[in-house]
Motif scaffolding. Structure first.
Motif, PDB file in Angstrom:
ATOM      1  N   UNK A  48       0.766  -1.370  -0.174  1.00 16.49           N
ATOM      2  CA  UNK A  48       0.175   0.013   0.157  1.00 16.49           C
ATOM      3  C   UNK A  48       0.775   1.332   0.091  1.00 16.49           C
ATOM      4  N   UNK A  49       2.112   0.980   0.138  1.00 16.50           N
ATOM      5  CA  UNK A  49       2.803   2.395   0.049  1.00 16.50           C
ATOM      6  C   UNK A  49       2.953   2.901  -1.402  1.00 16.50           C
ATOM      7  N   UNK A  50       2.633   2.337  -2.481  1.00 22.00           N
ATOM      8  CA  UNK A  50       2.488   2.902  -3.613  1.00 22.00           C
ATOM      9  C   UNK A  50       1.149   2.287  -4.111  1.00 22.00           C
ATOM     10  N   UNK A  51       0.124   3.269  -4.611  1.00 24.60           N
ATOM     11  CA  UNK A  51      -1.207   2.679  -4.872  1.00 24.60           C
ATOM     12  C   UNK A  51      -1.383   2.757  -6.274  1.00 24.60           C
ATOM     13  N   UNK A  52      -0.588   3.237  -7.305  1.00 26.16           N
ATOM     14  CA  UNK A  52      -0.852   3.209  -8.539  1.00 26.16           C
ATOM     15  C   UNK A  52       0.491   2.855  -9.290  1.00 26.16           C
ATOM     16  N   UNK A  53       0.319   2.488 -10.518  1.00 26.97           N
ATOM     17  CA  UNK A  53       1.209   2.234 -11.448  1.00 26.97           C
ATOM     18  C   UNK A  53       0.655   2.259 -12.624  1.00 26.97           C
ATOM     19  N   UNK A  54       1.710   2.342 -13.909  1.00 25.26           N
ATOM     20  CA  UNK A  54       1.406   2.329 -15.103  1.00 25.26           C
ATOM     21  C   UNK A  54       0.487   1.107 -15.567  1.00 25.26           C
ATOM     22  N   UNK A  55      -0.430   1.323 -16.458  1.00 25.23           N
ATOM     23  CA  UNK A  55      -1.412   0.122 -16.925  1.00 25.23           C
ATOM     24  C   UNK A  55      -0.835  -0.984 -17.438  1.00 25.23           C
ATOM     25  N   UNK A  56       0.301  -0.473 -18.168  1.00 20.06           N
ATOM     26  CA  UNK A  56       1.188  -1.515 -18.961  1.00 20.06           C
ATOM     27  C   UNK A  56       1.767  -2.713 -17.813  1.00 20.06           C
ATOM     28  N   UNK A  57       2.135  -2.211 -16.725  1.00 23.53           N
ATOM     29  CA  UNK A  57       2.687  -2.739 -15.695  1.00 23.53           C
ATOM     30  C   UNK A  57       1.758  -3.450 -14.785  1.00 23.53           C
ATOM     31  N   UNK A  58       0.801  -2.985 -14.866  1.00 25.68           N
ATOM     32  CA  UNK A  58      -0.340  -3.816 -13.895  1.00 25.68           C
ATOM     33  C   UNK A  58      -1.017  -4.922 -15.003  1.00 25.68           C
ATOM     34  N   UNK A  59      -1.115  -4.776 -16.111  1.00 29.87           N
ATOM     35  CA  UNK A  59      -1.641  -5.795 -17.020  1.00 29.87           C
ATOM     36  C   UNK A  59      -0.476  -7.045 -16.985  1.00 29.87           C
ATOM     37  N   UNK A  60       0.954  -6.544 -16.915  1.00 31.97           N
ATOM     38  CA  UNK A  60       1.986  -7.455 -16.779  1.00 31.97           C
ATOM     39  C   UNK A  60       1.859  -8.237 -15.580  1.00 31.97           C
ATOM     40  N   UNK A  61       1.780  -7.794 -14.431  1.00 31.39           N
ATOM     41  CA  UNK A  61       1.602  -8.062 -13.282  1.00 31.39           C
ATOM     42  C   UNK A  61       0.430  -9.270 -13.137  1.00 31.39           C
ATOM     43  N   UNK A  62      -0.713  -8.796 -13.344  1.00 35.56           N
ATOM     44  CA  UNK A  62      -1.847  -9.471 -13.523  1.00 35.56           C
ATOM     45  C   UNK A  62      -1.651 -10.825 -14.200  1.00 35.56           C
ATOM     46  N   UNK A  63      -0.885 -10.885 -15.442  1.00 32.94           N
ATOM     47  CA  UNK A  63      -0.691 -11.807 -16.300  1.00 32.94           C
ATOM     48  C   UNK A  63       0.382 -12.896 -15.508  1.00 32.94           C
ATOM     49  N   UNK A  64       1.460 -12.418 -15.062  1.00 32.84           N
ATOM     50  CA  UNK A  64       2.415 -13.129 -14.469  1.00 32.84           C
ATOM     51  C   UNK A  64       1.969 -13.816 -13.570  1.00 32.84           C
ATOM     52  N   UNK A  65       1.006 -13.525 -12.465  1.00 32.71           N
ATOM     53  CA  UNK A  65       0.453 -14.115 -11.392  1.00 32.71           C
ATOM     54  C   UNK A  65      -1.014 -14.976 -11.748  1.00 32.71           C
ATOM     55  N   UNK A  66      -1.258 -14.851 -13.072  1.00 31.33           N
ATOM     56  CA  UNK A  66      -2.482 -15.598 -13.320  1.00 31.33           C
ATOM     57  C   UNK A  66      -3.567 -15.256 -12.715  1.00 31.33           C
TER      58      UNK A  66
END
Length: 79
Positions: A48-66
């Motif tokens: 929660x220290x960082x609440x937002x990120x680039x959309x591209x990164x978020x998509x990649x994170x979601x994909x990486x963790x299934x």
């Protein structure tokens, strides 16, 4: 969600993000390596220290963790 430069999203459920990373069997460092960011940034998103990120990164994170993007992230509020 298609990632566009400059579009930011927020972590909607950091507990789910933390749980999904654990369930994926990946460490924060492994997720970071797969998505091209620092493990510190992943740690900040899960804490929660960082609440937002680039959309591209978020998509990649979601994909990486299934996980589905919409389960964990939401469009960042303006202001």
């Amino acid at each position: 969600m298609t990632g566009r430069a400059g579009v930011r999203v927020e972590v909607a459920d950091r507990d789910l993000l933390r749980w999904a990373i654990g369930e994926s069997g990946l460490s924060l460092r492994s997720v970071a390596a797969r998505v091209g960011c620092s493990h510190g940034q992943i740690g900040h998103l899960t804490s929660g220290r960082q609440r937002s990120c680039r959309a591209e990164l978020a998509v990649a994170i979601a994909s990486a963790i299934g996980c589905g993007f919409d389960e964990i992230f939401t469009t960042a509020s303006k202001g």
